[in-house]
Every structure is written in C-alpha cells, then in structure tokens.
Design a protein around this motif. Sequence first.
Motif, PDB file in Angstrom:
ATOM      1  N   SER A 113     -30.601 -14.987 -20.380  1.00 16.69           N
ATOM      2  CA  SER A 113     -30.984 -14.832 -21.785  1.00 16.69           C
ATOM      3  C   SER A 113     -32.039 -15.852 -22.197  1.00 16.69           C
ATOM      4  O   SER A 113     -31.982 -17.021 -21.807  1.00 16.69           O
ATOM      5  N   ASP A 114     -32.959 -15.393 -23.036  1.00 22.40           N
ATOM      6  CA  ASP A 114     -33.961 -16.276 -23.641  1.00 22.40           C
ATOM      7  C   ASP A 114     -33.756 -16.389 -25.145  1.00 22.40           C
ATOM      8  O   ASP A 114     -34.655 -16.847 -25.862  1.00 22.40           O
ATOM      9  N   ALA A 115     -32.584 -15.993 -25.639  1.00 21.14           N
ATOM     10  CA  ALA A 115     -32.399 -15.908 -27.092  1.00 21.14           C
ATOM     11  C   ALA A 115     -30.980 -16.317 -27.479  1.00 21.14           C
ATOM     12  O   ALA A 115     -30.255 -15.567 -28.130  1.00 21.14           O
ATOM     13  N   MET A 116     -30.589 -17.526 -27.107  1.00 21.02           N
ATOM     14  CA  MET A 116     -29.247 -18.018 -27.428  1.00 21.02           C
ATOM     15  C   MET A 116     -29.251 -18.643 -28.825  1.00 21.02           C
ATOM     16  O   MET A 116     -29.992 -19.584 -29.103  1.00 21.02           O
ATOM     17  N   ASP A 117     -28.396 -18.108 -29.677  1.00 21.78           N
ATOM     18  CA  ASP A 117     -28.393 -18.447 -31.090  1.00 21.78           C
ATOM     19  C   ASP A 117     -27.062 -19.087 -31.483  1.00 21.78           C
ATOM     20  O   ASP A 117     -26.028 -18.836 -30.858  1.00 21.78           O
ATOM     21  N   VAL A 195     -28.612 -28.554 -35.363  1.00 23.74           N
ATOM     22  CA  VAL A 195     -29.240 -28.576 -34.051  1.00 23.74           C
ATOM     23  C   VAL A 195     -30.112 -29.817 -33.979  1.00 23.74           C
ATOM     24  O   VAL A 195     -31.027 -29.984 -34.796  1.00 23.74           O
ATOM     25  N   ASP A 196     -29.785 -30.721 -33.063  1.00 19.78           N
ATOM     26  CA  ASP A 196     -30.489 -32.001 -32.930  1.00 19.78           C
ATOM     27  C   ASP A 196     -30.556 -32.738 -34.261  1.00 19.78           C
ATOM     28  O   ASP A 196     -31.575 -33.343 -34.625  1.00 19.78           O
ATOM     29  N   GLY A 197     -29.450 -32.692 -35.004  1.00 22.36           N
ATOM     30  CA  GLY A 197     -29.354 -33.429 -36.259  1.00 22.36           C
ATOM     31  C   GLY A 197     -29.914 -32.718 -37.470  1.00 22.36           C
ATOM     32  O   GLY A 197     -29.714 -33.175 -38.602  1.00 22.36           O
ATOM     33  N   GLU A 198     -30.582 -31.602 -37.284  1.00 26.06           N
ATOM     34  CA  GLU A 198     -31.136 -30.839 -38.405  1.00 26.06           C
ATOM     35  C   GLU A 198     -30.135 -29.774 -38.834  1.00 26.06           C
ATOM     36  O   GLU A 198     -29.730 -28.927 -38.027  1.00 26.06           O
ATOM     37  N   THR A 199     -29.727 -29.788 -40.083  1.00 29.55           N
ATOM     38  CA  THR A 199     -28.783 -28.794 -40.580  1.00 29.55           C
ATOM     39  C   THR A 199     -29.455 -27.431 -40.645  1.00 29.55           C
ATOM     40  O   THR A 199     -30.478 -27.261 -41.307  1.00 29.55           O
ATOM     41  N   VAL A 200     -28.868 -26.465 -39.954  1.00 30.19           N
ATOM     42  CA  VAL A 200     -29.432 -25.111 -39.920  1.00 30.19           C
ATOM     43  C   VAL A 200     -28.537 -24.094 -40.623  1.00 30.19           C
ATOM     44  O   VAL A 200     -28.982 -22.991 -40.966  1.00 30.19           O
ATOM     45  N   ALA A 242     -32.668 -14.882 -37.394  1.00 34.01           N
ATOM     46  CA  ALA A 242     -33.202 -14.366 -38.653  1.00 34.01           C
ATOM     47  C   ALA A 242     -34.420 -15.140 -39.135  1.00 34.01           C
ATOM     48  O   ALA A 242     -35.043 -14.751 -40.128  1.00 34.01           O
ATOM     49  N   ARG A 243     -34.776 -16.212 -38.447  1.00 34.51           N
ATOM     50  CA  ARG A 243     -35.918 -17.026 -38.876  1.00 34.51           C
ATOM     51  C   ARG A 243     -37.224 -16.384 -38.444  1.00 34.51           C
ATOM     52  O   ARG A 243     -37.265 -15.564 -37.536  1.00 34.51           O
ATOM     53  N   LYS A 244     -38.268 -16.765 -39.099  1.00 34.81           N
ATOM     54  CA  LYS A 244     -39.600 -16.230 -38.786  1.00 34.81           C
ATOM     55  C   LYS A 244     -40.539 -17.398 -38.500  1.00 34.81           C
ATOM     56  O   LYS A 244     -40.929 -18.099 -39.431  1.00 34.81           O
ATOM     57  N   PRO A 245     -40.888 -17.628 -37.230  1.00 37.69           N
ATOM     58  CA  PRO A 245     -40.425 -16.881 -36.053  1.00 37.69           C
ATOM     59  C   PRO A 245     -38.981 -17.251 -35.701  1.00 37.69           C
ATOM     60  O   PRO A 245     -38.483 -18.282 -36.161  1.00 37.69           O
ATOM     61  N   PRO A 246     -38.324 -16.446 -34.864  1.00 43.38           N
ATOM     62  CA  PRO A 246     -36.950 -16.773 -34.455  1.00 43.38           C
ATOM     63  C   PRO A 246     -36.896 -18.116 -33.736  1.00 43.38           C
ATOM     64  O   PRO A 246     -37.871 -18.559 -33.108  1.00 43.38           O
TER      65      PRO A 246
END
Length: 275
Positions: A113-117, A195-200, A242-246
């Motif tokens: 997979s190249d799209a692990m979310d 993710v790496d300290g950034e709230t997503v 759902a982000r642009k870009p993903p």
Amino acid sequence: MRLATIRTAGGTRAVRVDVDRAVETGHSDVGALLADPDWRRVAEAADEPAHALDTLDYAPVVPRPGKILCVGVNYAAHIREMGRQVPDYPTIFAKYPEALVGAYDDVVLPAASDAMDWEAELAVVIGARVRHTDEATAEAAIAGYAVLNDVTARDWQYRTLQWLQGKTFEATTPFGPELVTPDEAGTGLDLTCAVDGETVQSANTADLVFGAAATIAYVSTILTLHPGDVLALGTPGGVGHARKPPRYLTPGAVLTTAIAGLGECRNTCVAEKRP
C-alpha cells in the motif's frame, strides 16, 4: 478501574493498573479475565504479584478478541467531510486480531500500500454476553473503553465496495493502553490524533451518530457478543485521505492517538520487511 494486558518474561498477564503499580489478576490477558462472570470482583481483589508502572510492556488490551467489529462514517463532522449523508443504520465491517498491536508497538506500513491513513477511534470492550438486547441492557454489558487507531490502506479499501481488505492489514491497529471501566471513563470524551506532533484530528465522542449502546444493541440483533469482543466506533474528521492533496503515513512517522481519561497510544510507523 483500569485493566491492561502486559508482556512479561513468562508470557502475557492481565493486570489491574493502580496509581502506583500494576497487579496481576491471575489471568493470561484481559480477554481471559472478562470471560469470568465475576471479573470485576476478581480484578478488584487482586493483590499480587505487582509490577512497577514504568516497566510495563503493553500488549493489545485484549490480544485476541473473538470479534472486532467497526463502525464506519459515524461522526457527523466526518460524514460532512466525506460528502456523505447521515446513515439510517450503522455501517459495520470487521477486523481480525492479527491487525492489533500494543499501545507503544510499531505500526507496520504494508509494502502493498502507498496510502496508509490514520483513524483515531473510541473502542468499546464487551463484558457480558449480549444477544437481542435493548440499549439499557447494552450499556450494562460494557466492560470498558480504550483507545484504538483504525489505520487503513485507502488504496485497498476502495478496490471494491467492501472495505475489509483495507482495514485489517497485519500489525496496523494500535489498541490500548488500558481498558477503563465506564464509571471511571465518563462520557463526552475528547479524542485527538497527531502525526509527528501535529494534531490532525480533534473531536468529542458526543459527535457520534451511533453511540456505544446503540451500536451494541444493533449488532446483538445480528449475532451474539461475548466478553472480550471489541467494537470500534468510527473516526472523526481530519483523515489524510480527505485532504487536498491527500496525506498518508510514512516510515518513521510517530502516530499518537489520545482520548481524555483513557490514555494514549504512541506508535512509530515502520516499513514492512518482507522475506
């Protein structure tokens, strides 16, 4: 009360986690403890052996549930984010125990997979047999709650109309660190993913369309739920797909999933090593 499954030199052990120590209950894991109809009294009475909290190696809180059932599109904000309509019924899919990892274990990003979310979720652990129940009885059957991240291979999830193949890649789903009983957990819990300290992701479980009791009652019409079974109640808005870009998880990324009062899972993402 807080319960956990820890790894020891002699194998996994179920423990009651106190403020200053973790005390073994005499069971191999939390699932085995919950199979005892008197599990609450047994756990409360446990007295030894004990472990220092800073030495605990957490396994998945229930390492091998008989069932892991998950709810999709279950937060109102996430439904809007994905451009969907609020469903009339829960969207149910399954996961298998091989997908689970402990609260601080590595998350393995599959080579396929190249799209692990990421998908931060509240997990519900069943503490009594449930079949054809109403919501009040369902509520009483909840052993407790834990943190879970339904890390998903989006490219595999959407290969077909069925989601399972993207949802249960091996060693992708942090689950823990502890089961917190309902009297201590409370309701309306703040949930975050970083993710790496950034709230997503940031939400409150009050935004759930189908809450724990409603989901249990619905599923119990289909099949019997047993002690140790797990229901994951879905993820809020903020997923990478759902982000642009993903945006997707990459090797070395640190995934932190937290729910107020329940604790956090903190997992490093690693690339799959294939033989």
